[in-house]
Design an enzyme around this catalytic site. Sequence first.
Site, PDB file in Angstrom:
ATOM      1  N   TYR A  11       0.822  -1.218   0.000  1.00  0.00           N
ATOM      2  CA  TYR A  11       0.000   0.000   0.000  1.00  0.00           C
ATOM      3  C   TYR A  11       0.861   1.276   0.000  1.00  0.00           C
ATOM      4  CZ  TYR A  11      -3.386   3.408   1.918  1.00  0.00           C
ATOM      5  OH  TYR A  11      -4.183   4.504   2.145  1.00  0.00           O
ATOM      6  N   ILE A  12       1.690   1.440   1.016  1.00  0.00           N
ATOM      7  CA  ILE A  12       2.469   2.681   1.112  1.00  0.00           C
ATOM      8  C   ILE A  12       3.618   2.654   0.085  1.00  0.00           C
ATOM      9  CG2 ILE A  12       3.698   4.251   2.672  1.00  0.00           C
ATOM     10  CD1 ILE A  12       2.302   2.800   5.023  1.00  0.00           C
ATOM     11  N   LYS A  84       2.008  -6.085   9.430  1.00  0.00           N
ATOM     12  CA  LYS A  84       1.483  -4.892  10.113  1.00  0.00           C
ATOM     13  C   LYS A  84       0.179  -5.096  10.894  1.00  0.00           C
ATOM     14  CE  LYS A  84      -1.076  -3.353   6.064  1.00  0.00           C
ATOM     15  NZ  LYS A  84      -1.550  -2.258   5.258  1.00  0.00           N
ATOM     16  N   SER A 124       6.102   3.610  13.127  1.00  0.00           N
ATOM     17  CA  SER A 124       4.675   3.819  13.322  1.00  0.00           C
ATOM     18  C   SER A 124       4.433   4.613  14.598  1.00  0.00           C
ATOM     19  CB  SER A 124       4.013   2.439  13.456  1.00  0.00           C
ATOM     20  OG  SER A 124       2.719   2.565  13.978  1.00  0.00           O
ATOM     21  N   TYR A 148       3.616  -6.290  17.486  1.00  0.00           N
ATOM     22  CA  TYR A 148       3.876  -5.494  16.275  1.00  0.00           C
ATOM     23  C   TYR A 148       4.603  -4.205  16.656  1.00  0.00           C
ATOM     24  CZ  TYR A 148       3.048  -2.072  12.600  1.00  0.00           C
ATOM     25  OH  TYR A 148       3.220  -1.070  11.670  1.00  0.00           O
ATOM     26  N   LYS A 152       8.617  -2.757  15.907  1.00  0.00           N
ATOM     27  CA  LYS A 152       9.028  -1.444  15.362  1.00  0.00           C
ATOM     28  C   LYS A 152      10.003  -0.753  16.315  1.00  0.00           C
ATOM     29  CE  LYS A 152       6.719  -1.404  11.536  1.00  0.00           C
ATOM     30  NZ  LYS A 152       7.436  -1.510  10.271  1.00  0.00           N
ATOM     31  N   TYR A 176       4.634   6.863  11.022  1.00  0.00           N
ATOM     32  CA  TYR A 176       3.375   7.200  10.344  1.00  0.00           C
ATOM     33  C   TYR A 176       2.235   7.239  11.345  1.00  0.00           C
ATOM     34  CZ  TYR A 176       5.993   4.773   6.579  1.00  0.00           C
ATOM     35  OH  TYR A 176       6.937   4.314   5.708  1.00  0.00           O
ATOM     36  N   PHE A 177       1.314   8.157  11.134  1.00  0.00           N
ATOM     37  CA  PHE A 177       0.067   8.124  11.892  1.00  0.00           C
ATOM     38  C   PHE A 177      -0.895   7.217  11.102  1.00  0.00           C
ATOM     39  CE2 PHE A 177       0.686  10.376  15.829  1.00  0.00           C
ATOM     40  CZ  PHE A 177       2.042  10.616  15.687  1.00  0.00           C
ATOM     41  N   ASN A 178      -2.088   7.636  10.704  1.00  0.00           N
ATOM     42  CA  ASN A 178      -3.003   6.655  10.094  1.00  0.00           C
ATOM     43  C   ASN A 178      -3.140   6.879   8.582  1.00  0.00           C
ATOM     44  OD1 ASN A 178      -3.523   6.634  13.006  1.00  0.00           O
ATOM     45  ND2 ASN A 178      -5.148   5.226  12.499  1.00  0.00           N
ATOM     46  N   ARG A 290     -12.374  -1.911  21.536  1.00  0.00           N
ATOM     47  CA  ARG A 290     -11.466  -2.953  21.048  1.00  0.00           C
ATOM     48  C   ARG A 290     -10.248  -2.986  21.971  1.00  0.00           C
ATOM     49  NH1 ARG A 290      -9.328  -2.269  14.897  1.00  0.00           N
ATOM     50  NH2 ARG A 290      -8.336  -0.443  15.822  1.00  0.00           N
TER      51      ARG A 290
HETATM   52  P1  NAD Z   1       1.596  -3.716   3.041  1.00  0.00           P
HETATM   53  O1  NAD Z   1       1.359  -5.047   3.649  1.00  0.00           O
HETATM   54  O2  NAD Z   1       0.632  -3.227   2.023  1.00  0.00           O
HETATM   55  O3  NAD Z   1       3.067  -3.677   2.394  1.00  0.00           O
HETATM   56  C1  NAD Z   1       4.143  -4.411   2.911  1.00  0.00           C
HETATM   57  C2  NAD Z   1       4.790  -5.134   1.751  1.00  0.00           C
HETATM   58  O4  NAD Z   1       5.920  -5.887   2.224  1.00  0.00           O
HETATM   59  C3  NAD Z   1       3.861  -6.134   1.062  1.00  0.00           C
HETATM   60  O5  NAD Z   1       3.862  -5.884  -0.319  1.00  0.00           O
HETATM   61  C4  NAD Z   1       4.463  -7.498   1.389  1.00  0.00           C
HETATM   62  O6  NAD Z   1       4.255  -8.432   0.355  1.00  0.00           O
HETATM   63  C5  NAD Z   1       5.932  -7.152   1.577  1.00  0.00           C
HETATM   64  N1  NAD Z   1       6.673  -8.065   2.454  1.00  0.00           N
HETATM   65  C6  NAD Z   1       6.315  -8.517   3.678  1.00  0.00           C
HETATM   66  N2  NAD Z   1       7.271  -9.306   4.170  1.00  0.00           N
HETATM   67  C7  NAD Z   1       8.275  -9.339   3.272  1.00  0.00           C
HETATM   68  C8  NAD Z   1       9.542  -9.971   3.229  1.00  0.00           C
HETATM   69  N3  NAD Z   1       9.959 -10.746   4.227  1.00  0.00           N
HETATM   70  N4  NAD Z   1      10.326  -9.798   2.132  1.00  0.00           N
HETATM   71  C9  NAD Z   1       9.906  -9.027   1.098  1.00  0.00           C
HETATM   72  N5  NAD Z   1       8.707  -8.409   1.086  1.00  0.00           N
HETATM   73  C10 NAD Z   1       7.901  -8.553   2.160  1.00  0.00           C
HETATM   74  O7  NAD Z   1       1.740  -2.660   4.246  1.00  0.00           O
HETATM   75  P2  NAD Z   1       1.815  -1.076   4.194  1.00  0.00           P
HETATM   76  O8  NAD Z   1       0.581  -0.542   4.793  1.00  0.00           O
HETATM   77  O9  NAD Z   1       2.230  -0.616   2.862  1.00  0.00           O
HETATM   78  O10 NAD Z   1       2.981  -0.842   5.259  1.00  0.00           O
HETATM   79  C11 NAD Z   1       4.320  -0.655   4.871  1.00  0.00           C
HETATM   80  C12 NAD Z   1       5.172  -0.458   6.117  1.00  0.00           C
HETATM   81  O11 NAD Z   1       4.672   0.636   6.872  1.00  0.00           O
HETATM   82  C13 NAD Z   1       5.167  -1.656   7.064  1.00  0.00           C
HETATM   83  O12 NAD Z   1       6.464  -1.815   7.595  1.00  0.00           O
HETATM   84  C14 NAD Z   1       4.196  -1.244   8.139  1.00  0.00           C
HETATM   85  O13 NAD Z   1       4.485  -1.861   9.376  1.00  0.00           O
HETATM   86  C15 NAD Z   1       4.432   0.255   8.212  1.00  0.00           C
HETATM   87  N6  NAD Z   1       3.271   0.999   8.741  1.00  0.00           N
HETATM   88  C16 NAD Z   1       2.044   0.871   8.144  1.00  0.00           C
HETATM   89  C17 NAD Z   1       0.947   1.567   8.670  1.00  0.00           C
HETATM   90  C18 NAD Z   1      -0.423   1.440   8.051  1.00  0.00           C
HETATM   91  O14 NAD Z   1      -1.398   1.771   8.705  1.00  0.00           O
HETATM   92  N7  NAD Z   1      -0.557   0.983   6.795  1.00  0.00           N
HETATM   93  C19 NAD Z   1       1.112   2.391   9.806  1.00  0.00           C
HETATM   94  C20 NAD Z   1       2.370   2.518  10.357  1.00  0.00           C
HETATM   95  C21 NAD Z   1       3.453   1.817   9.823  1.00  0.00           C
HETATM   96  N1  UFG Z   2     -12.434   1.505  14.520  1.00  0.00           N
HETATM   97  C1  UFG Z   2     -13.752   1.163  14.679  1.00  0.00           C
HETATM   98  N2  UFG Z   2     -14.229   0.098  13.977  1.00  0.00           N
HETATM   99  C2  UFG Z   2     -13.452  -0.641  13.149  1.00  0.00           C
HETATM  100  C3  UFG Z   2     -12.100  -0.281  12.989  1.00  0.00           C
HETATM  101  C4  UFG Z   2     -11.623   0.794  13.704  1.00  0.00           C
HETATM  102  O1  UFG Z   2     -14.494   1.802  15.422  1.00  0.00           O
HETATM  103  O2  UFG Z   2     -13.952  -1.616  12.555  1.00  0.00           O
HETATM  104  C5  UFG Z   2     -11.903   2.666  15.260  1.00  0.00           C
HETATM  105  C6  UFG Z   2     -10.823   2.316  16.256  1.00  0.00           C
HETATM  106  O3  UFG Z   2     -11.382   1.938  17.488  1.00  0.00           O
HETATM  107  C7  UFG Z   2     -10.016   3.619  16.318  1.00  0.00           C
HETATM  108  C8  UFG Z   2     -10.146   4.170  14.887  1.00  0.00           C
HETATM  109  O4  UFG Z   2     -11.285   3.541  14.323  1.00  0.00           O
HETATM  110  O5  UFG Z   2     -10.615   4.515  17.195  1.00  0.00           O
HETATM  111  C9  UFG Z   2      -8.944   3.887  14.009  1.00  0.00           C
HETATM  112  O6  UFG Z   2      -8.673   2.486  14.018  1.00  0.00           O
HETATM  113  P1  UFG Z   2      -7.690   1.812  12.968  1.00  0.00           P
HETATM  114  O7  UFG Z   2      -7.736   0.331  13.205  1.00  0.00           O
HETATM  115  O8  UFG Z   2      -7.990   2.286  11.595  1.00  0.00           O
HETATM  116  O9  UFG Z   2      -6.259   2.409  13.344  1.00  0.00           O
HETATM  117  P2  UFG Z   2      -5.435   2.350  14.697  1.00  0.00           P
HETATM  118  O10 UFG Z   2      -5.183   3.772  15.101  1.00  0.00           O
HETATM  119  O11 UFG Z   2      -6.057   1.465  15.692  1.00  0.00           O
HETATM  120  O12 UFG Z   2      -4.073   1.658  14.232  1.00  0.00           O
HETATM  121  C10 UFG Z   2      -3.359   2.097  13.077  1.00  0.00           C
HETATM  122  C11 UFG Z   2      -2.582   0.911  12.487  1.00  0.00           C
HETATM  123  C12 UFG Z   2      -1.526   0.476  13.468  1.00  0.00           C
HETATM  124  C13 UFG Z   2      -0.655   1.635  13.817  1.00  0.00           C
HETATM  125  C14 UFG Z   2      -1.482   2.784  14.349  1.00  0.00           C
HETATM  126  C15 UFG Z   2      -0.645   4.008  14.602  1.00  0.00           C
HETATM  127  O13 UFG Z   2      -3.458  -0.169  12.239  1.00  0.00           O
HETATM  128  O14 UFG Z   2      -0.727  -0.509  12.869  1.00  0.00           O
HETATM  129  O15 UFG Z   2      -2.493   3.137  13.413  1.00  0.00           O
HETATM  130  O16 UFG Z   2       0.025   4.372  13.450  1.00  0.00           O
HETATM  131  F1  UFG Z   2       0.215   1.252  14.759  1.00  0.00           F
END
Ligand code: NAD
Ligand code: UFG
Length: 335
Positions: A11-12, A84, A124, A148, A152, A176-178, A290
């Site tokens: 995604y990112i 993640k 994160s 998780y 990090k 990153y935030f959300n 949750r």
């Molecule tokens: P994502 O799952 O969409 O992307 C991660 C990618 O890494 C995937 O394409 C997956 O196939 C690949 N991958 C996983 N393990 C691997 C490995 N061992 N070798 C090679 N490739 C591998 O997730 P994302 O949302 O794009 O997140 C990217 C990064 O940002 C992650 O490290 C995640 O922890 C961090 N992050 C994400 C969020 C969020 O809310 N999306 C928030 C904070 C931090």
């Molecule tokens: N929420 C609901 N219903 C749902 C899903 C979420 O009410 O079905 C609420 C949660 O309680 C929270 C808000 O929506 O109040 C956001 O929840 P998310 O699951 O979208 O995000 P979080 O803040 O819980 O967590 C995300 C990532 C984590 C990361 C964190 C901080 O999933 O990996 O942001 O970056 F660590």
Amino acid sequence: MSILVTGGTGYIGSHTCVELLNAGHEIVILDNLNNSHLEAVRRIERITGKKPVFIQGDIRDTQFIQKVLIDNKSTAVIHFAGLKAVGESCEQPLKYYDYNVNGTLCLLNAMQQAGVKTLVFSSSATVYGDPEKLPIQENSPLKATNPYGRSKLIVEEMLRDLYASDPNWHIAILRYFNPVGAHKSGLIGEDPKGIPNNLMPIVAQVAGGRREKLHIWGNDYPTPDGTGVRDYIHIVDLAIGHLKALEALDSAQCTAFNLGTGQGYSVMEVIHAFEHVSNKKITYEMAPRRSGDIAECYADPHLAKEQLGWEAKHGLREMCEDMWNWQVKNPQGYQ
Ligand code: NAD
Ligand code: UFG
């Protein structure tokens, strides 16, 4: 000369690849496709008109990564690859330490051996745990509340130790935030496998008719409307943050930056904004809190503005519009 993007089909990563290519960088995407689709590479090419090199492989294979870095004359790595899902990390902690901690260790060893010492790492806001003060500054106390988050935090500590031992490293830790939304084209976006955990993908799927309703996890938090407050950030703003971080890494450092907007929105505010842009009713049901959730979390993004010249530009409406556009154009994700 190229930049290695681990997890670049995710995604990112996919959105960051678009920004890197648009800015004229050469990139090599390395991903094991564990949580993503090869189609993302074709879509990146459609958006940018440039064909990125894609290598299917695993970051835990040190020798292979070292060869990739040398063969492609890589000068820097942007490291997204990892797992993640907070809930899954509680059920399978060893898997998370393997992918996120061991995987990063293998990557760092490969980088050191290949002489590549510039890294942008995906951390994160979860490393702040339940914050004592809002908005959250980078020097706030760090504490993990699940495997998780701990993975990090361990990697962050590993990077600080590495830099202390060898100040030739250039490291940006991005907290990153959300992240939400999608690219304006609607060609790339978040495609969670199975039932999504995060709020915005569930809201989009309910609006699109793929899911019946949303459960709101708690309406008794000490927030204005009782529902949880988060700092949602548009995925394109987040992607540009990586570009800015990379550009700022010409001096040796190991610095952590918050990437957020500084503005918190409640679950109810997100639902209303999404209903407005999609013109769909979001059916929801109140449910108990949750486990592990916190009431409020939003960034102080000033450090990134001062040192990287970066700030988020998109508001909640655009986040919802672009998320909805992606959902409408790709109701079943990339498939
Ligand atoms: P994502 O799952 O969409 O992307 C991660 C990618 O890494 C995937 O394409 C997956 O196939 C690949 N991958 C996983 N393990 C691997 C490995 N061992 N070798 C090679 N490739 C591998 O997730 P994302 O949302 O794009 O997140 C990217 C990064 O940002 C992650 O490290 C995640 O922890 C961090 N992050 C994400 C969020 C969020 O809310 N999306 C928030 C904070 C931090
Ligand atoms: N929420 C609901 N219903 C749902 C899903 C979420 O009410 O079905 C609420 C949660 O309680 C929270 C808000 O929506 O109040 C956001 O929840 P998310 O699951 O979208 O995000 P979080 O803040 O819980 O967590 C995300 C990532 C984590 C990361 C964190 C901080 O999933 O990996 O942001 O970056 F660590």
